[in-house]
Design an enzyme around this catalytic site. Structure first.
Site, PDB file in Angstrom:
ATOM      1  N   HIS A 118      39.915  22.991 -27.707  1.00 37.18           N
ATOM      2  CA  HIS A 118      39.703  23.178 -26.127  1.00 37.18           C
ATOM      3  C   HIS A 118      41.372  23.769 -25.896  1.00 37.18           C
ATOM      4  O   HIS A 118      41.723  23.257 -24.789  1.00 37.18           O
ATOM      5  CB  HIS A 118      39.458  21.892 -25.407  1.00 37.18           C
ATOM      6  N   GLU A 157      46.579  43.356 -29.249  1.00 33.96           N
ATOM      7  CA  GLU A 157      45.750  43.643 -28.057  1.00 33.96           C
ATOM      8  C   GLU A 157      44.748  44.905 -28.433  1.00 33.96           C
ATOM      9  O   GLU A 157      43.349  44.790 -28.156  1.00 33.96           O
ATOM     10  CB  GLU A 157      46.613  44.106 -26.908  1.00 33.96           C
ATOM     11  N   LYS A 186      60.888  43.470 -22.259  1.00 29.62           N
ATOM     12  CA  LYS A 186      59.428  43.157 -22.744  1.00 29.62           C
ATOM     13  C   LYS A 186      59.293  43.572 -24.398  1.00 29.62           C
ATOM     14  O   LYS A 186      59.861  44.649 -24.780  1.00 29.62           O
ATOM     15  CB  LYS A 186      58.646  43.988 -21.950  1.00 29.62           C
TER      16      LYS A 186
END
Ligand code: ARG
Length: 488
Positions: free
Chosen positions: A149, A283, A276
């Site tokens: 979880h 992705e 960044k």
């Protein structure tokens, strides 16, 4: 070329709509090889003579280097046949299509293409698994929290995580490996749907092209594309596994987790935010997975309502195969390189363990080893964690008095509980975890050694298959060349 019973030519828009030429470049070389094998078989069985065969084979060989991209043909089969006729003349070239059809031809080409793609996929899968197992060996002492979880669950090892991916990818490898046997059967000689009266030898062409056997029933051979659905399903499952792995790495590379650091070579930057470092490669593995699932769905929905025998809908099945192969092979290559260059932040992983309560089950199990029923142990440790987390303390920092508040109405002695907690550490947790396949320290090396042997076995099998196909096609080439020479 095939329109003798029809009036008039196709207009440009209709031809463009009907034609698969632009999708057929992926199978052009296979189509030529198939035609060469078919021609040699026609000669072997005296269906054509030596001069005719030599002319056809010579024309086909020349085409290998030079297939025009644009043409009025509806597909690669028509284009190649028309060019052979142009080069070898109608007398010889016109005999190449004896006893076959585009329906068995296209099924053959697709099988040859998928056969190569499976071998390449198995090779790349084996490589990435080997990288994961090597990384596991390097990180077999690196502790980390295991999650359920997305909450800390148990103490674990980084190697255990990597071996979990390796095992999932082994199953992918095996799915492709086994599917290969069903792909590696020749449909050639099935004709349009019901076979031929010409005395062909289907086994001969199958052997020349390196197939293990035949798709025997001619209706099945020309109609069925379940091997395509199987290949694409395996690809969709593989990508789903890679995507899940990508997701873990994306989370772990965030500044909040910082469990790993990706190499600059596999990250991208922002056009506007100078700080960044984005995990775009991972992705895109997720993004491309969606596409592959789409291709698999497209094929299954094309097949589910088709009547038996060739139907032109099948032409559209091809267009799902080529991009799928490209995506799975490139994803495996890129993720393999990313894994090899990734840094593991051992300190951060250890901090994550020390700040949490993932030792709790180990304490409960220590009580179980002292004869306490598990349910009681679970309750006591649960109560302790509640108190500790309210006062923002670790379990180690709790006093014997605090133990008393949770153990008073139970058979558990507070002093004993305190001692157990003091002696239960992440290290002892991994020492005592002995169950097969667990995160336990001793299980890691056993699994690493076992998986290394599996990698070797699959590598040998994949190489053997690749060499069998290559060997058969080399013999075919030599036979073509010797006839070609005898002509001149
Ligand atoms: N271009 C077709 C395909 O890709 C080849 C087979 C055509 N056969 C036919 N009977 N129209 O599926």
């Amino acid at each position: 070329m095939y329109r003798s019973r029809l009036d008039g030519k196709l207009d440009d828009v209709t031809l463009e709509f009907l034609s698969s030429i632009s999708d057929d470049s992926a199978i052009a070389q296979y189509d030529i090889l198939g035609s060469q094998a078919h021609t040699l078989m026609l000669l072997e069985n005296k269906i054509i003579n030596k001069q005719e065969a030599a002319k056809i084979l010579h024309a086909l060989e020349k085409l290998k280097e030079n297939i025009p991209e644009k043409s009025e043909a509806e597909d690669i089969h028509e284009l190649i046949e028309s060019l052979v006729i142009k080069n070898a003349g109608k007398e010889a070239g016109g005999k190449m299509h004896t006893a076959r059809s585009r329906n068995d031809q296209v099924a053959l080409d697709i099988r040859m293409k998928i056969r190569d793609d499976i071998n390449m996929t198995c090779f790349c899968l084996n490589q990435i698994i080997e990288t994961l197992v090597d990384l596991a060996e390097k990180n077999k002492h690196v502790m980390m929290p295991l999650y359920t979880h997305m909450q800390q669950a148990q103490i674990g090892l980084f190697s255990h995580f990597l071996l979990a991916y390796a095992d999932a990818l082994f199953r992918d490898l095996d799915r492709f490996y086994v599917a290969y046997g069903r792909v590696n059967e020749s449909p050639l000689g099935a004709g349009p749907v019901g076979g031929t009266s010409i005395p062909i030898d289907r086994h001969s062409t199958a052997k020349m092209l390196g197939f293990k056997g035949l798709v025997e029933n001619s209706i099945d051979a020309t109609t069925s594309r379940d091997f395509v659905a199987e290949y694409l399903s395996n690809a969709a499952i593989l990508m789903t596994n890679l995507s899940r792995m990508a997701e873990d790495f994306i989370i772990w590379s965030t500044s909040e987790f910082s469990f790993i650091e990706l190499s600059d070579r596999f990250t991208s930057s922002s056009s506007v935010m100078p700080q960044k470092k984005n995990p775009d490669v991972l992705e895109l593995v997720r993004g491309k997975t969606s596409q592959v699932i789409g291709y698999q769905t497209a094929v299954l929905s094309s097949l589910k309502g088709l009547p038996s025998g060739y139907n032109r809908d099948l032409q559209q099945v091809k267009v799902s195969i080529w991009p799928t192969s490209k995506i799975i092979i490139s994803s495996l290559l890129v993720v393999n390189s990313l894994l090899k260059t990734m840094q593991v932040n051992e300190k951060k992983l250890r901090q994550a363990i020390d700040g949490g309560y993932s030792i709790s089950l180990d304490i409960a199990e220590a009580l179980v080893r002292k004869g306490i029923p598990f349910r009681n142990a679970h309750k006591v440790v649960g109560n302790l964690v509640q108190i500790a987390s309210h006062s923002k303390k670790s379990l180690l920092a709790m006093s014997v008095d605090e133990m008393k508040t949770v153990s008073s109405d139970n058979e558990i002695n507070a002093k004993e509980l305190h001692d157990i907690i003091q002696s239960t550490t992440p290290e002892s947790s991994l020492d005592t975890r002995k169950s097969q396949g667990s995160a336990g320290k001793y299980e890691q090396q056993r699994m690493i050694d076992n998986r290394k042997r599996k990698v070797q076995a699959y590598a040998i099998g994949t190489n053997k298959r690749t060499n069998e196909v290559r060997g058969a096609l080399d013999v075919l080439h030599n036979n073509v060349m010797s006839l070609d020479k005898s002509k001149s």
